[in-house]
Design a protein around this motif. Structure first.
Motif, PDB file in Angstrom:
ATOM      1  N   THR A  13       0.829  -1.203   0.000  1.00  0.00           N
ATOM      2  CA  THR A  13       0.000   0.000   0.000  1.00  0.00           C
ATOM      3  C   THR A  13       0.865   1.255   0.000  1.00  0.00           C
ATOM      4  N   LEU A  56       0.946   4.220  -2.942  1.00  0.00           N
ATOM      5  CA  LEU A  56       0.607   5.607  -2.644  1.00  0.00           C
ATOM      6  C   LEU A  56       1.809   6.537  -2.762  1.00  0.00           C
ATOM      7  N   PRO A  88      -3.494  11.499  -1.302  1.00  0.00           N
ATOM      8  CA  PRO A  88      -3.975  10.802  -2.507  1.00  0.00           C
ATOM      9  C   PRO A  88      -5.370  11.236  -2.924  1.00  0.00           C
ATOM     10  N   ILE A 114      -2.981   4.337   4.517  1.00  0.00           N
ATOM     11  CA  ILE A 114      -3.855   5.297   3.832  1.00  0.00           C
ATOM     12  C   ILE A 114      -4.080   6.525   4.698  1.00  0.00           C
ATOM     13  N   ARG A 129      -7.225   6.907  -6.053  1.00  0.00           N
ATOM     14  CA  ARG A 129      -6.065   6.162  -5.540  1.00  0.00           C
ATOM     15  C   ARG A 129      -6.354   5.592  -4.151  1.00  0.00           C
ATOM     16  N   VAL A 130      -7.165   6.293  -3.381  1.00  0.00           N
ATOM     17  CA  VAL A 130      -7.594   5.744  -2.093  1.00  0.00           C
ATOM     18  C   VAL A 130      -8.394   4.469  -2.316  1.00  0.00           C
ATOM     19  N   MET A 135      -5.319  10.886   4.076  1.00  0.00           N
ATOM     20  CA  MET A 135      -6.731  10.663   3.761  1.00  0.00           C
ATOM     21  C   MET A 135      -7.579  11.699   4.491  1.00  0.00           C
TER      22      MET A 135
END
Length: 380
Positions: free
Chosen positions: A136, A140, A147, A186, A151-152, A191
Motif C-alpha cells: 500500500t 501511494l 492521494p 492510507i 487512488r484511495v 486521507m
C-alpha cells in the motif's frame, strides 16, 4: 506523476552517518535494547504461565533466536529493496493465501497453515501483516500526497483483498490486523476526514449484514460473551471470568513470581499464550502491568520517532503503519484479557508463546531499523 520527496537536513550535521558498531550494522541501539528487555522479561512470565516448564522456555528461546536473526537480516536491506519488491511480495502472499484455502492444513476448526516440503508449517496470513502495508505504501508513495479518491479506492482494494481470503480461513482477528495495517498507511498518506467519516459510516451500515452473513457462530458467541459473561459462567464465559479474577487478585504488587493460583491450578485457560498478561497481573500486580505497558509505550515512541524522521514517503508510511499495528496488537490483547474487547485470539506481542507471530513482529522491527539507519548521507 511521481512524488518528489525531500531529504531532511539539520544544520551542521551529517544525517545517516554511523554512530557506533550497532549503527554500522544497521541496528538502532535504543530500539534493540527495549526489545531485548521485553523479550527477557517475557521469558520469566512465560516460565510461570507455562507451569514452570523449561521445555516451553527453551522452545521460545529458539524461536526468539530465529526472530532476532530475521530482524538483523531485514535491517541490512535498503528500504529501496522493499519498495522494489513490494508488488512481488504482495502477489506471493496472495498466492499463499489462496493455497491455504485449497490445500492448507487445518487445526481446531480452522484452515490457516501451509505445510511445504522442507519447510516448517507456517501461516501466510502473518506474512501479509508486512506485505500489505509495504504494498500500500509502495502504491501511494508513487504519487503526490495526499492521494486522490481514485487512488484511495485502489489502496483500499489492495487492503481488502487479502482480508477476504483470511476471513475465509476463518481468522477474523488476523484479518482485522492486516486490514488495519493497510488502513494506517492510507491514513498517514493524508486521507481526508470526510473520507474517514464516510468509511466509518459504511462499516456501521454493513455491521448488521456482517453479523448475519459473515461472522461464524463462535465469533458471534464471543461478542455476546463480552456483553454478558455471567450468562454462561461454566461455558463461553469461563475464560474471561477467570482472567478478570486473576487480574483483580493481583492487587497492587501481586502474589509473587510463580505464586499465582489461577494459572497454576489450571483455572486460567491459555495462560502461556493469549491470557499471559493475566498471569503477569496476578503475580506482579498493578505495578508489573504498569511496567509492561510503559515498556510497550517506549517501544512505540521510538518507532514513531523513526517514522517521523524517515527521509521519504515510502519509509514514513511503512514505519508509521507497522508501529500502529504493533500498538493494536498490544491494545487488543490487553483489552480482551481485561474484558473490554471480545476474545479474538491475538497474542501479547513478544511475550506470549508462539513462533510465526514473533518472527513477523521482529521482521517488522528490522524493516523500521533499515528505514532509520539507511538514511542518505548529507554534508553539512
Amino acid at each position: 506523476m511521481a512524488s518528489r520527496d525531500f531529504i531532511r537536513q539539520m544544520p551542521g550535521q551529517t544525517i545517516g552517518a554511523p554512530r557506533g558498531l550497532l549503527s554500522s550494522i544497521h541496528l538502532d541501539p535504543i530500539l534493540l535494547i527495549l526489545l531485548l528487555v521485553l523479550l527477557v522479561a517475557g521469558l520469566f512470565v512465560l516460565y510461570s504461565g507455562g507451569d514452570s516448564s523449561m521445555a516451553v522456555v527453551e522452545s521460545q528461546c529458539a524461536r526468539i533466536g530465529v526472530a532476532l536473526v530475521v530482524m538483523v537480516v531485514f535491517a541490512q536491506l535498503d528500504p529501496a529493496v522493499y519498495r522494489r519488491w513490494a508488488p512481488w511480495l504482495y502477489g506471493l502472499g496472495l498466492i499463499a493465501l489462496i493455497a491455504v484455502l485449497m490445500v492448507g492444513v487445518g487445526a481446531k476448526g480452522a484452515q490457516r497453515w501451509l505445510s511445504l516440503p522442507g519447510l516448517p508449517r507456517f501461516q501466510p496470513s502473518e506474512f501479509m501483516k508486512l506485505a500489505v502495508p509495504i504494498m500500500t505504501a509502495w502504491y501511494l508513495s508513487r504519487h503526490f500526497l495526499p492521494p486522490k479518491l481514485s487512488r484511495v479506492a485502489i489502496a483500499l482494494a489492495i487492503t481488502i483483498l487479502p482480508m477476504v481470503l483470511i476471513i475465509r480461513q476463518p481468522d477474523l482477528g488476523t484479518a482485522l490486523l492486516v486490514g488495519l495495517a493497510g488502513l494506517f498507511v492510507i491514513f498517514f498518506a493524508g486521507m481526508s476526514w470526510k473520507l474517514i467519516g464516510a468509511f466509518v459510516g459504511m462499516v456501521a451500515v454493513a455491521a448488521p449484514a456482517m453479523w448475519f452473513f459473515v461472522m461464524h457462530d463462535y465469533q458471534k458467541q464471543r461478542v455476546l460473551t463480552l456483553l454478558d459473561p455471567e450468562s454462561d459462567p461454566l461455558g463461553a464465559g469461563w475464560n474471561i471470568i477467570q482472567s478478570k479474577t486473576a487480574i483483580g487478585s493481583g492487587g497492587l504488587s501481586g502474589k509473587g513470581w510463580l505464586q499465582g493460583t489461577q494459572s497454576h491450578l489450571d483455572f486460567l485457560p491459555e495462560s502461556h499464550t493469549d491470557f499471559i498478561v493475566a498471569v503477569l497481573a496476578e503475580e506482579f500486580g498493578f505495578i508489573g502491568v504498569a511496567a509492561l505497558i510503559t515498556l510497550y509505550l517506549l517501544i512505540i515512541a521510538r518507532c514513531l520517532y523513526i517514522a517521523v524522521y524517515a527521509q521519504d514517503s515510502f519509509g514514513r508510511l511503512v514505519a508509521g503503519a507497522l508501529t500502529m499495528t504493533f500498538f493494536i496488537y498490544v491494545f487488543v490483547n490487553i483489552g480482551m484479557v481485561s474484558g473490554i474487547l471480545p476474545i479474538v485470539g491475538v497474542p501479547l506481542p513478544l511475550v506470549s508463546y508462539g513462533g510465526t507471530s514473533i518472527v513477523t513482529l521482529m521482521a517488522g522491527f528490522g524493516i523500521m531499523m533499515s528505514i532509520h539507519t539507511h538514511r542518505r548521507m548529507i554534508s553539512a
